[in-house]
Design a protein around this motif. Structure first.
Motif, PDB file in Angstrom:
ATOM      1  N   PHE A 197     -11.279 102.378 -23.177  1.00  0.00           N
ATOM      2  CA  PHE A 197     -10.819 101.474 -24.229  1.00  0.00           C
ATOM      3  C   PHE A 197     -11.968 101.334 -25.212  1.00  0.00           C
ATOM      4  O   PHE A 197     -13.084 101.004 -24.810  1.00  0.00           O
ATOM      5  CB  PHE A 197     -10.458 100.129 -23.592  1.00  0.00           C
ATOM      6  CG  PHE A 197      -9.754  99.165 -24.492  1.00  0.00           C
ATOM      7  CD1 PHE A 197     -10.171  97.846 -24.564  1.00  0.00           C
ATOM      8  CD2 PHE A 197      -8.660  99.539 -25.248  1.00  0.00           C
ATOM      9  CE1 PHE A 197      -9.520  96.921 -25.371  1.00  0.00           C
ATOM     10  CE2 PHE A 197      -7.998  98.646 -26.055  1.00  0.00           C
ATOM     11  CZ  PHE A 197      -8.428  97.328 -26.119  1.00  0.00           C
ATOM     12  N   GLN A 251     -15.320 100.389 -23.288  1.00  0.00           N
ATOM     13  CA  GLN A 251     -15.063  99.531 -22.138  1.00  0.00           C
ATOM     14  C   GLN A 251     -14.246 100.318 -21.126  1.00  0.00           C
ATOM     15  O   GLN A 251     -13.171 100.820 -21.441  1.00  0.00           O
ATOM     16  CB  GLN A 251     -14.318  98.255 -22.544  1.00  0.00           C
ATOM     17  CG  GLN A 251     -14.171  97.262 -21.410  1.00  0.00           C
ATOM     18  CD  GLN A 251     -13.472  95.987 -21.855  1.00  0.00           C
ATOM     19  OE1 GLN A 251     -12.601  96.009 -22.715  1.00  0.00           O
ATOM     20  NE2 GLN A 251     -13.861  94.867 -21.269  1.00  0.00           N
ATOM     21  N   PHE A 276     -16.862  86.786 -21.456  1.00  0.00           N
ATOM     22  CA  PHE A 276     -18.125  87.519 -21.536  1.00  0.00           C
ATOM     23  C   PHE A 276     -19.168  86.684 -22.261  1.00  0.00           C
ATOM     24  O   PHE A 276     -18.849  86.006 -23.254  1.00  0.00           O
ATOM     25  CB  PHE A 276     -17.953  88.822 -22.317  1.00  0.00           C
ATOM     26  CG  PHE A 276     -17.027  89.815 -21.678  1.00  0.00           C
ATOM     27  CD1 PHE A 276     -15.667  89.778 -21.926  1.00  0.00           C
ATOM     28  CD2 PHE A 276     -17.531  90.787 -20.827  1.00  0.00           C
ATOM     29  CE1 PHE A 276     -14.812  90.699 -21.339  1.00  0.00           C
ATOM     30  CE2 PHE A 276     -16.689  91.714 -20.238  1.00  0.00           C
ATOM     31  CZ  PHE A 276     -15.320  91.669 -20.495  1.00  0.00           C
ATOM     32  N   TYR A 278     -18.026  99.964 -29.321  1.00  0.00           N
ATOM     33  CA  TYR A 278     -18.266  99.763 -27.903  1.00  0.00           C
ATOM     34  C   TYR A 278     -17.223 100.526 -27.102  1.00  0.00           C
ATOM     35  O   TYR A 278     -16.089 100.718 -27.540  1.00  0.00           O
ATOM     36  CB  TYR A 278     -18.158  98.275 -27.531  1.00  0.00           C
ATOM     37  CG  TYR A 278     -19.338  97.438 -27.968  1.00  0.00           C
ATOM     38  CD1 TYR A 278     -19.359  96.837 -29.225  1.00  0.00           C
ATOM     39  CD2 TYR A 278     -20.423  97.240 -27.119  1.00  0.00           C
ATOM     40  CE1 TYR A 278     -20.436  96.061 -29.617  1.00  0.00           C
ATOM     41  CE2 TYR A 278     -21.503  96.462 -27.507  1.00  0.00           C
ATOM     42  CZ  TYR A 278     -21.497  95.886 -28.758  1.00  0.00           C
ATOM     43  OH  TYR A 278     -22.569  95.119 -29.144  1.00  0.00           O
ATOM     44  N   PHE A 318     -13.951  91.262 -33.530  1.00  0.00           N
ATOM     45  CA  PHE A 318     -13.508  92.500 -32.903  1.00  0.00           C
ATOM     46  C   PHE A 318     -12.145  92.926 -33.413  1.00  0.00           C
ATOM     47  O   PHE A 318     -11.295  92.095 -33.774  1.00  0.00           O
ATOM     48  CB  PHE A 318     -13.406  92.318 -31.383  1.00  0.00           C
ATOM     49  CG  PHE A 318     -14.714  92.455 -30.661  1.00  0.00           C
ATOM     50  CD1 PHE A 318     -15.534  91.355 -30.481  1.00  0.00           C
ATOM     51  CD2 PHE A 318     -15.127  93.686 -30.160  1.00  0.00           C
ATOM     52  CE1 PHE A 318     -16.747  91.471 -29.819  1.00  0.00           C
ATOM     53  CE2 PHE A 318     -16.330  93.808 -29.497  1.00  0.00           C
ATOM     54  CZ  PHE A 318     -17.147  92.707 -29.328  1.00  0.00           C
ATOM     55  N   GLY A 354     -22.602  91.026 -20.996  1.00  0.00           N
ATOM     56  CA  GLY A 354     -22.553  91.090 -19.549  1.00  0.00           C
ATOM     57  C   GLY A 354     -21.237  91.702 -19.093  1.00  0.00           C
ATOM     58  O   GLY A 354     -20.367  92.001 -19.907  1.00  0.00           O
ATOM     59  N   TYR A 376     -19.972  98.018 -35.381  1.00  0.00           N
ATOM     60  CA  TYR A 376     -20.359  98.474 -34.043  1.00  0.00           C
ATOM     61  C   TYR A 376     -19.185  99.162 -33.361  1.00  0.00           C
ATOM     62  O   TYR A 376     -18.025  98.806 -33.599  1.00  0.00           O
ATOM     63  CB  TYR A 376     -20.766  97.275 -33.167  1.00  0.00           C
ATOM     64  CG  TYR A 376     -21.751  96.329 -33.806  1.00  0.00           C
ATOM     65  CD1 TYR A 376     -21.320  95.342 -34.695  1.00  0.00           C
ATOM     66  CD2 TYR A 376     -23.115  96.411 -33.534  1.00  0.00           C
ATOM     67  CE1 TYR A 376     -22.220  94.480 -35.297  1.00  0.00           C
ATOM     68  CE2 TYR A 376     -24.018  95.537 -34.130  1.00  0.00           C
ATOM     69  CZ  TYR A 376     -23.555  94.586 -35.010  1.00  0.00           C
ATOM     70  OH  TYR A 376     -24.447  93.720 -35.600  1.00  0.00           O
ATOM     71  N   LEU A 422     -13.643  99.673 -28.618  1.00  0.00           N
ATOM     72  CA  LEU A 422     -13.596  98.466 -29.427  1.00  0.00           C
ATOM     73  C   LEU A 422     -14.572  98.569 -30.587  1.00  0.00           C
ATOM     74  O   LEU A 422     -15.733  98.941 -30.412  1.00  0.00           O
ATOM     75  CB  LEU A 422     -13.954  97.239 -28.580  1.00  0.00           C
ATOM     76  CG  LEU A 422     -12.877  96.798 -27.597  1.00  0.00           C
ATOM     77  CD1 LEU A 422     -13.472  95.945 -26.501  1.00  0.00           C
ATOM     78  CD2 LEU A 422     -11.779  96.047 -28.323  1.00  0.00           C
ATOM     79  N   ASP A 464     -26.462 102.752 -26.429  1.00  0.00           N
ATOM     80  CA  ASP A 464     -26.855 103.151 -25.080  1.00  0.00           C
ATOM     81  C   ASP A 464     -26.154 104.419 -24.585  1.00  0.00           C
ATOM     82  O   ASP A 464     -26.665 105.106 -23.709  1.00  0.00           O
ATOM     83  CB  ASP A 464     -26.561 102.016 -24.099  1.00  0.00           C
ATOM     84  CG  ASP A 464     -27.338 100.762 -24.443  1.00  0.00           C
ATOM     85  OD1 ASP A 464     -26.773  99.657 -24.324  1.00  0.00           O
ATOM     86  OD2 ASP A 464     -28.516 100.885 -24.842  1.00  0.00           O
ATOM     87  N   LEU A 498     -22.545  99.831 -25.689  1.00  0.00           N
ATOM     88  CA  LEU A 498     -22.698 100.145 -27.104  1.00  0.00           C
ATOM     89  C   LEU A 498     -22.825 101.645 -27.323  1.00  0.00           C
ATOM     90  O   LEU A 498     -23.676 102.293 -26.712  1.00  0.00           O
ATOM     91  CB  LEU A 498     -23.922  99.421 -27.659  1.00  0.00           C
ATOM     92  CG  LEU A 498     -24.208  99.588 -29.148  1.00  0.00           C
ATOM     93  CD1 LEU A 498     -23.096  98.957 -29.987  1.00  0.00           C
ATOM     94  CD2 LEU A 498     -25.555  98.954 -29.490  1.00  0.00           C
ATOM     95  N   GLN A 523     -14.856  96.598 -16.473  1.00  0.00           N
ATOM     96  CA  GLN A 523     -16.286  96.627 -16.811  1.00  0.00           C
ATOM     97  C   GLN A 523     -16.573  95.870 -18.096  1.00  0.00           C
ATOM     98  O   GLN A 523     -15.668  95.488 -18.836  1.00  0.00           O
ATOM     99  CB  GLN A 523     -16.740  98.073 -17.001  1.00  0.00           C
ATOM    100  CG  GLN A 523     -16.330  99.001 -15.892  1.00  0.00           C
ATOM    101  CD  GLN A 523     -17.456  99.315 -14.967  1.00  0.00           C
ATOM    102  OE1 GLN A 523     -18.630  99.280 -15.350  1.00  0.00           O
ATOM    103  NE2 GLN A 523     -17.140  99.605 -13.730  1.00  0.00           N
ATOM    104  N   GLY A 524     -17.854  95.699 -18.363  1.00  0.00           N
ATOM    105  CA  GLY A 524     -18.284  95.114 -19.617  1.00  0.00           C
ATOM    106  C   GLY A 524     -18.273  96.137 -20.735  1.00  0.00           C
ATOM    107  O   GLY A 524     -17.728  97.234 -20.601  1.00  0.00           O
ATOM    108  N   LEU A 525     -18.903  95.772 -21.847  1.00  0.00           N
ATOM    109  CA  LEU A 525     -18.940  96.632 -23.022  1.00  0.00           C
ATOM    110  C   LEU A 525     -20.256  97.394 -23.097  1.00  0.00           C
ATOM    111  O   LEU A 525     -21.323  96.812 -22.870  1.00  0.00           O
ATOM    112  CB  LEU A 525     -18.793  95.779 -24.287  1.00  0.00           C
ATOM    113  CG  LEU A 525     -17.387  95.346 -24.693  1.00  0.00           C
ATOM    114  CD1 LEU A 525     -16.781  94.398 -23.674  1.00  0.00           C
ATOM    115  CD2 LEU A 525     -17.404  94.706 -26.062  1.00  0.00           C
TER     116      LEU A 525
END
Lengths: 110, 111
Positions: free
Chosen positions: B88, B37, A88, B35, B102, A101, B33, B90, B59, B45, B41-43
């Motif tokens: 998932f 997932q 990523f 996140y 992380f 991304g 933070y 994180l 988001d 927030l 897919q991506g992460l």
């Protein structure tokens, strides 16, 4: 508010070959980072490249940054099966958090 | 060794139930933070905190809540208002200008 976009989405190569992944972004950045994620695990930070840098190396990893094209690339040389993971890019666009991304899934075949 | 610890590794939630995911760091990082997932897919927030007793929505904050009473801890509660919580999760921490560290993640499943 996705910023970075990796390309390709998936990549399969043979062990020993080089792997190149690209990241494009839309707005000005303070720095850009690359992370690796093995299946079902957390992300591991690989390299951070600042906006005034053009290239950085770390072992078999080489990262370039072209701010005029708003793009970065991650090159893994002499790949190994253990490099199989998702990669990523994340951009720090002077905000309070990084934007990730969707990632590139790399498979290194023995 | 310094690091960031998430627990539990696996969590099962019944419909209508609130669950809390733990995140603890001993890196002396100011920022933390959360996140989410989803498969392949991506992460995305959920929430972040730059300082104790202060946090901001990311988001996809709807259906989630957090607290930051201590620098080391940033727990995430998945409330019954989150209609699709299976994912998932994180947790990460950082010092400004550097990359994230992380945790190993918590996999939440609705049963």
């Amino acid at each position: 508010s996705q910023q970075g976009e990796e390309d390709p989405q998936a990549l399969s190569i043979q062990e020993g070959e080089n792997a190149t992944m690209n990241c494009s972004y839309k707005t000005s950045i303070n720095n850009l980072q690359w992370y690796r994620q093995n299946s079902g695990r957390g992300l591991v930070h690989l390299i951070l490249i600042r906006s005034n840098e053009r290239e950085k190396h770390s072992g078999r990893l080489r990262v370039t940054l072209d701010t005029s094209k708003k793009s970065s690339s991650l090159l893994i040389t002499a790949s190994r099966a253990a490099d199989t993971a998702s990669y990523f890019c994340a951009t720090d666009n002077y905000g309070q958090n990084f934007v990730f991304g969707p990632g590139t899934r790399l498979s290194v075949l023995p | 060794d310094g690091g960031i610890t998430q627990s539990p590794k696996y969590l099962f939630r019944k419909e209508g139930q609130n669950v809390t995911l733990s995140c603890e760091q001993n890196l002396n990082h100011d920022a933390m933070y959360w996140y989410r997932q989803d498969p392949g897919q991506g992460l995305r927030l959920i929430y972040y905190s730059q300082i104790v007793n202060d946090f901001q929505k990311g988001d996809i904050a709807e259906g989630y809540s957090v607290s930051r009473e201590k620098k080391e801890s940033f727990p995430l509660t998945v409330t019954s208002a989150q209609k699709n919580p299976t994912a998932f999760y994180l947790c990460a921490s950082s010092i400004q200008g550097n990359g994230y560290t992380f945790g190993s993640g918590t996999r939440l499943t609705v049963v």
